[in-house]
Design a protein around this motif. Structure first.
Motif, mmCIF file in Angstrom:
data_model
loop_
_atom_site.group_PDB
_atom_site.id
_atom_site.type_symbol
_atom_site.label_atom_id
_atom_site.label_comp_id
_atom_site.label_asym_id
_atom_site.label_seq_id
_atom_site.Cartn_x
_atom_site.Cartn_y
_atom_site.Cartn_z
ATOM 1 N N GLY A 3 -0.998 6.274 -0.027
ATOM 2 C CA GLY A 3 -1.442 8.231 1.062
ATOM 3 C C GLY A 3 -0.366 9.650 0.494
ATOM 4 O O GLY A 3 0.797 9.105 -0.339
ATOM 5 N N LEU A 15 0.553 -0.978 -0.122
ATOM 6 C CA LEU A 15 0.321 -0.263 -0.313
ATOM 7 C C LEU A 15 0.791 1.421 0.303
ATOM 8 O O LEU A 15 1.207 1.720 0.551
ATOM 9 C CB LEU A 15 -0.306 -0.351 0.712
ATOM 10 C CG LEU A 15 -1.956 -1.063 1.113
ATOM 11 C CD1 LEU A 15 -2.516 -1.092 2.448
ATOM 12 C CD2 LEU A 15 -2.193 -1.536 0.285
ATOM 13 N N ALA A 16 0.671 2.386 -0.299
ATOM 14 C CA ALA A 16 1.492 2.887 -1.394
ATOM 15 C C ALA A 16 0.836 4.059 -1.434
ATOM 16 O O ALA A 16 1.299 5.467 -2.646
ATOM 17 C CB ALA A 16 2.844 2.876 -1.552
ATOM 18 N N TYR A 21 -11.862 -0.289 6.489
ATOM 19 C CA TYR A 21 -10.774 -0.879 7.185
ATOM 20 C C TYR A 21 -10.357 -1.816 6.565
ATOM 21 O O TYR A 21 -10.880 -2.917 7.214
ATOM 22 C CB TYR A 21 -10.904 -1.250 9.348
ATOM 23 C CG TYR A 21 -11.125 0.171 9.560
ATOM 24 C CD1 TYR A 21 -11.205 1.675 9.157
ATOM 25 C CD2 TYR A 21 -11.911 0.306 10.711
ATOM 26 C CE1 TYR A 21 -11.049 2.886 10.140
ATOM 27 C CE2 TYR A 21 -12.597 1.512 11.625
ATOM 28 C CZ TYR A 21 -11.691 2.394 11.127
ATOM 29 O OH TYR A 21 -11.836 3.609 12.085
ATOM 30 N N GLY A 30 -3.518 -0.083 15.885
ATOM 31 C CA GLY A 30 -5.266 -0.905 16.293
ATOM 32 C C GLY A 30 -4.607 -1.716 17.134
ATOM 33 O O GLY A 30 -3.263 -1.781 17.394
ATOM 34 N N GLY A 52 3.818 0.800 2.395
ATOM 35 C CA GLY A 52 5.350 0.770 1.245
ATOM 36 C C GLY A 52 6.309 2.036 2.458
ATOM 37 O O GLY A 52 7.321 2.345 2.234
ATOM 38 N N THR A 92 -8.650 -3.770 8.765
ATOM 39 C CA THR A 92 -8.164 -4.457 9.905
ATOM 40 C C THR A 92 -9.579 -5.544 10.537
ATOM 41 O O THR A 92 -9.535 -6.594 11.275
ATOM 42 C CB THR A 92 -8.168 -3.833 10.987
ATOM 43 O OG1 THR A 92 -8.856 -2.708 10.591
ATOM 44 C CG2 THR A 92 -6.156 -3.492 10.877
ATOM 45 N N ALA A 119 -7.945 -0.182 -0.260
ATOM 46 C CA ALA A 119 -6.794 -0.059 -0.762
ATOM 47 C C ALA A 119 -6.180 -1.488 -1.843
ATOM 48 O O ALA A 119 -6.121 -1.977 -2.321
ATOM 49 C CB ALA A 119 -5.337 0.138 -0.081
#
Ligand code: UD1
Ligand code: MG
Length: 450
Positions: free
Chosen positions: A11, A8-9, A197, A140, A104, A199, A84
């Motif tokens: 942001g 994940l990159a 999320y 988290g 990332g 999570t 994402a």
């Protein structure tokens, strides 16, 4: 089981206060995203999917420059970590192995930790990487029941009792790709942040009868970068580890804390590194070499017995064979220097070949650039280049040839020939004294104001 990476990159990294996307900020000479890709390499990924968003074009270019087979997908809007990961689904269509999600901006997950997650995945459907946080802050929280992971609760949504949990989520998750994407389909955004999320997949998996567990690692591995201060800390942490590893491998660092290493620096046993040396990416130094103080090396290769510096600069493509000597204020770029050659003082050698045993005098310059194009200089074995020789490329100096000091060499020199290309010396007896007298008289007149 085969593995694919999803990194994940997307942001923005607002707190970096930068035009460069956060994941491209360098640590030890390379973008932090590359560090994440490299730690995942231990899993021999079938596919590596990078989820890019902010400055996606820049992220794509940097990713493909490092690994042309990586797949970069776009996440137009950043709606959360589950959203994402979902962007990677089409890229992994038909892939039936394990997917591992990395961030990332979390560059230091150790290969050995990923291997432990891979092993745990043989027993459990979902494996999450957790860590005991010294300050759990806004991470988290992992809600465990023995060695079973029940669910992950985000700080914003956690009760006081849940906030007291110190086992935190690193963000790294492993599950079969198919299961991962099915679970993500069921994730909603009805929570404190209004985000999807990732999570949440743990609770969803448990509700469907799948098992989940946590593997833990040292907090240092999960270090994330959100600001320039974090970036500096991350780099310092990398340097400390890399220096310790070199010392362990039998390299002498006279002042370890002053040596700056790149992610991929390779240094052989019994090499001596003096203080204040900088290694950029792509450097290999073989055993028994000496890199003297204040040298700067990148994209180069120093062979056994080489001595470089002090104050030398080796740029990309500098290939030094055994026992080569590169001295102070010498710059070498895209040049092969054969065994035992010496370039000891104040020189620029670029786009060149220097033969075995050649000696380049102080101030030798290869004039490789005509303002438009670069040209090659060939210097034969055992050639002796006089001090302050300009070698105007393209030019070829034969084996065993010599050039006179101060020569501007514009055409090829035969083997064993002496080339002189400078104005002949003229001597005028008594002329220096006359000149001095004339100048002194002039100065005296000026001081009298006449
Ligand atoms: C996330 C975890 C949290 C964990 C923490 C560890 C969730 C919901 N929470 O929180 O449990 O303790 O990381 O650092 O997953 N990203 C995207 N697209 C998005 C959102 C995020 O690519 O739409 C990327 C970010 O660039 C970043 C990573 O995913 O690299 C994590 O996102 P971030 O917003 O930092 O999540 P946290 O709130 O820190
Ligand atoms: Mg974060």
């Amino acid at each position: 089981m085969k593995t694919s990476l999803i990194i994940l990159a997307a942001g923005k990294g607002t707190r970096m206060n930068s035009d460069l996307p956060k994941v491209l900020h360098p640590i030890a000479g390379e973008p932090m995203l590359i560090h994440a890709m490299e730690s995942g390499r231990v899993l021999e990924p079938e596919h590596t999917v990078i989820v890019a968003g902010h400055c996606a074009d820049q992220v794509r270019a940097a990713t493909l420059a490092h690994d042309p087979e990586a797949i970069v997908v776009d996440q137009q809007e950043q709606l959360g970590t589950a959203h994402a990961v979902a962007q990677a689904r089409p890229a992994l269509a038909g892939f039936d192995g394990m997917a591992v999600v990395l961030y990332g901006d979390t560059p230091f997950i150790q290969p050995e930790t990923l291997e432990r997650m891979q092993a745990a995945q043989a027993q459990h459907d979902v494996v999450v990487l957790g860590f005991q946080a010294a300050d759990p802050a806004r991470y988290g929280r992992l809600v465990m029941q023995g060695d079973r992971l029940e669910r992950i609760v985000e700080f914003k949504d956690a009760t006081e009792a849940e906030r007291a949990i110190t086992l935190c989520n690193s963000g790294v998750v492993a599950a079969r790709a198919e299961l991962l994407f099915d679970l993500i389909d069921a994730v909603g955004n009805d929570n404190a942040a209004g985000e999807y999320y990732l999570t949440d997949i743990v609770g969803l998996a448990r509700a469907r009868g799948f098992s989940a567990t946590a593997v833990t690692c040292d907090e240092a591995e999960t270090l994330g970068v959100n600001s320039r201060a974090d970036l500096a800390l991350a780099d310092a942490a990398f340097q400390t580890r890399a220096r310790a590893a070199l010392l362990e491998d039998g390299v002498t660092l006279m002042a370890p804390e002053t040596v700056y290493l790149a992610r991929d620096t390779i240094i052989g046993r019994d090499t001596l590194i003096e203080p204040n040396v900088v290694f950029g990416p792509g450097v290999t130094v073989e055993s028994g070499a000496t890199i003297r103080a204040f040298s700067h090396l990148e994209g180069c290769h120093v062979s056994r017995g080489g001595i470089v510096g002090p104050y030398a600069r080796l740029r990309p493509g500098a290939e030094l064979a055994e026992d080569v000597r590169i001295g102070n204020f010498v710059e070498i770029k895209n040049a092969q220097v054969a065994e035992g050659a010496k370039i000891n003082h104040l020189s620029y050698v670029g786009d060149a070949f220097v033969g075995a045993g050649a000696n380049l005098g102080a101030g030798t310059i290869t004039c490789n650039y005509d303002g438009v194009m670069k040209h090659h200089t060939h210097i034969g074995a055992r050639a002796f280049i006089g001090s302050n020789t300009m070698l105007v490329a393209p030019v070829n100096i034969g084996d065993g040839a010599m050039t006179g000091s101060g020569s501007v060499i514009t055409s090829d020199v035969e083997p064993d020939a002496l080339a002189l290309a400078r104005a002949p010396q003229v001597e005028k007896p008594g002329m220096a004294r006359k000149l001095f007298e004339m100048l002194k008289a002039k100065k005296a007149r000026m001081q009298r104001g006449s």
